[in-house]
Design a protein around this motif. Structure first.
Motif, mmCIF file in Angstrom:
data_model
loop_
_atom_site.group_PDB
_atom_site.id
_atom_site.type_symbol
_atom_site.label_atom_id
_atom_site.label_comp_id
_atom_site.label_asym_id
_atom_site.label_seq_id
_atom_site.Cartn_x
_atom_site.Cartn_y
_atom_site.Cartn_z
ATOM 1 N N GLY A 1 -15.300 -14.456 42.403
ATOM 2 C CA GLY A 1 -15.986 -14.379 43.685
ATOM 3 C C GLY A 1 -15.118 -14.950 44.792
ATOM 4 N N GLY B 1 -29.607 -16.546 43.714
ATOM 5 C CA GLY B 1 -29.739 -17.184 45.021
ATOM 6 C C GLY B 1 -31.121 -16.954 45.633
ATOM 7 N N ASP C 1 -16.544 -20.973 33.893
ATOM 8 C CA ASP C 1 -15.740 -20.210 32.925
ATOM 9 C C ASP C 1 -14.660 -21.057 32.270
ATOM 10 O OD1 ASP C 1 -17.183 -17.909 33.735
ATOM 11 O OD2 ASP C 1 -15.849 -17.734 35.456
ATOM 12 N N GLY D 1 -19.561 -12.697 46.910
ATOM 13 C CA GLY D 1 -19.156 -12.356 45.540
ATOM 14 C C GLY D 1 -20.072 -12.963 44.503
HETATM 15 P P1 IMP Z 1 -24.544 -16.553 42.082
HETATM 16 O O1 IMP Z 1 -24.688 -17.767 41.235
HETATM 17 O O2 IMP Z 1 -24.722 -15.257 41.357
HETATM 18 O O3 IMP Z 1 -25.413 -16.639 43.317
HETATM 19 O O4 IMP Z 1 -23.031 -16.508 42.645
HETATM 20 C C1 IMP Z 1 -22.533 -17.496 43.549
HETATM 21 C C2 IMP Z 1 -21.064 -17.812 43.236
HETATM 22 O O5 IMP Z 1 -20.988 -18.488 41.981
HETATM 23 C C3 IMP Z 1 -20.163 -16.596 43.093
HETATM 24 O O6 IMP Z 1 -18.867 -16.940 43.560
HETATM 25 C C4 IMP Z 1 -20.115 -16.355 41.586
HETATM 26 O O7 IMP Z 1 -18.950 -15.666 41.180
HETATM 27 C C5 IMP Z 1 -20.124 -17.786 41.096
HETATM 28 N N1 IMP Z 1 -20.674 -17.917 39.748
HETATM 29 C C6 IMP Z 1 -21.970 -17.920 39.372
HETATM 30 N N2 IMP Z 1 -22.090 -18.098 38.052
HETATM 31 C C7 IMP Z 1 -20.851 -18.238 37.556
HETATM 32 C C8 IMP Z 1 -20.335 -18.498 36.250
HETATM 33 O O8 IMP Z 1 -21.055 -18.651 35.254
HETATM 34 N N3 IMP Z 1 -18.972 -18.581 36.154
HETATM 35 C C9 IMP Z 1 -18.158 -18.464 37.239
HETATM 36 N N4 IMP Z 1 -18.599 -18.231 38.473
HETATM 37 C C10 IMP Z 1 -19.934 -18.128 38.637
#
Ligand code: IMP
Length: 429
Positions: free
Chosen positions: A275, A136, A13, A129
């Protein structure tokens, strides 16, 4: 070899949408090399704003080829929905003869059972989160060699057999998590309406990207998420399941490291995280809330309020090292306007009693940040187009960052609009 990699230097972000848009103005090709619908950025189309998760912003430029490479995990339904949204607003996503978006037939398919498992796990004790988009579990299938490459969408019989096998594997997990196991027929029915559209976009993207680079086209390799979310180099286990660092650009797109001639790291003038997981410079006070409101720090995929805090220089130094950054794009400097003073973490006291300027990544939950305090500024920054247009305090802050991490800024963003940018160097030059 004008291939430029753009990566997030923090926890994601960092404002990639705007910066990638600026850098792709003259690009022939934009390639996303990892992650999936967990990313998100806002596209401005006429008077409308659309949030896209998979489609690169280059889709708005008629002469730019957009590629979703094999390091990605792609939800076919989300992809077609996004393209439909864009088409409804008059964006050409395919011509009469071809699709403008090319998708790797070796990227992996996120299917409804991945989303189901991700969501169920996030209700339990092990929640970290995630964005609950199935990212995943899909990468788990890929690494366990039972995933479904998108190429299977071309062949219904192969698809059926792979879905059947995947469901056998996931059924005990889904039941143990208290969910209902979908049938193979339900999954196939869900894919069928989008299957042929996605199949029409599939290609060997490795060959395409490699040829573009060899023929000296300008190629932007666009990372998602950020360095500290990297499966190998991030704050494990509070990470995503892919490699958003610069090395991941080579693996995910299939071109060799010698083909890359610049790596740009995006860093906000402060820090955010979405998260769970350690975030030592996090602010729990009214300054943190102010940064959240002024910086509009709410997740574009999930709408979650982002955690906010001061800039962490040991973390940025780490990102410079891990990615071999050649330049920084410092974003959202304007968000700090009006704060009486600005702090920046310059070192850590480790649990073992040492003071270090190296990020103690494995002890981050117990390390104590050491701050240096800067004078703030009140002047609005939006009209600045050169460093000298910035107040002296803002310049001091930026120069300190550059010298502390030994990496210079090639761009400073001072507002959300495209023109609210100080461009110091073009990464393609
Ligand atoms: P996942 O990628 O959905 O498995 O999430 C794993 C972690 O990565 C979590 O803490 C999410 O909030 C973070 N996360 C995944 N994609 C993004 C993104 O594009 N921006 C910020 N955090 C992310």
């Amino acid at each position: 070899m004008p291939a430029v990699v753009i990566v997030g230097a923090q926890w994601g972000d960092e404002g990639k949408g705007k910066i990638v848009d600026i850098f792709t103005e003259h690009a022939d090709m934009v390639v996303r090399f990892g992650g999936g619908p967990n990313a998100g950025h806002t596209l401005v189309v006429g008077n409308d704003k659309i949030i896209v998760r998979l489609v690169p912003s280059g889709i708005l430029r008629p002469n730019t080829t957009c590629v979703l490479a094999q390091g990605m995990v792609i939800d076919p339904t989300s992809l077609v929905t996004e393209l439909g949204e864009l088409e409804r607003r008059g964006v050409t996503t395919r011509t009469r003869t071809e699709e403008r978006l090319v998708v790797s037939d070796r990227a992996h398919a996120i299917l409804p059972y991945h989303v189901l498992v991700d969501g169920l796990r996030e209700q339990g004790n092990g929640a970290i989160g995630t964005t609950k988009r199935g990212v995943g579990p899909c990468y788990e299938d890929k690494v366990a060699r039972r995933g479904i490459p998108l190429g299977a969408l071309r062949d219904p019989a192969r698809l059926k057999s792979l879905v059947g096998r995947a469901l056998e594997n996931w059924a005990p997990t889904i039941r143990a998590l208290g969910g209902n196991v979908p049938s193979c027929a339900e999954i196939l029915e869900a894919i069928e309406p989008v299957r042929s559209r996605v199949a029409a976009m599939l290609a060997d993207t490795q060959a395409l990207v490699e040829r573009a680079v060899r023929e000296k086209n300008r190629v932007v390799l666009e990372g998602a998420q950020g360095t500290l979310l990297d499966i190998d180099h991030g704050t494990y286990p509070f990470v995503t399941s892919s490699s958003p660092t610069a090395g991941g650009a080579c693996i995910g797109s299939g071109i060799g490291p010698t083909r890359i001639n610049e790596v740009v790291g995006l860093v906000k003038a402060y820090t955010t995280r979405v998260g769970g997981g350690p975030f030592p410079t996090e602010l729990h006070d009214e300054i943190g809330e102010r940064i959240r409101q002024v910086g509009a720090e709410f997740g574009s995929v999930t709408g979650r309020p982002r955690r906010t805090g001061w800039l962490d220089l040991p973390a940025l130094r780490y990102a410079v090292r891990v990615n071999g950054l050649g330049g920084l794009a410092i974003t959202k400097l304007d968000v700090l306007t009006g704060l009486g003073e600005i702090k920046v973490c310059v070192a850590y006291d480790t649990p073992g009693g040492n003071r270090t300027s190296v990020l103690p990544i494995d002890e981050l939950d117990r390390a104590v940040p050491i701050y240096k305090t800067f004078r703030g500024w009140d002047k609005e920054l939006g009209s600045a187009r050169a460093m000298n247009d910035l107040p002296i305090e803002a310049r001091e802050y930026l120069h300190f960052i550059e010298s502390e991490v030994d990496c210079s800024a090639l761009l400073v963003s001072v507002g959300s609009r495209r023109e609210e940018t100080i461009v110091l160097r073009n990464p393609f030059d």
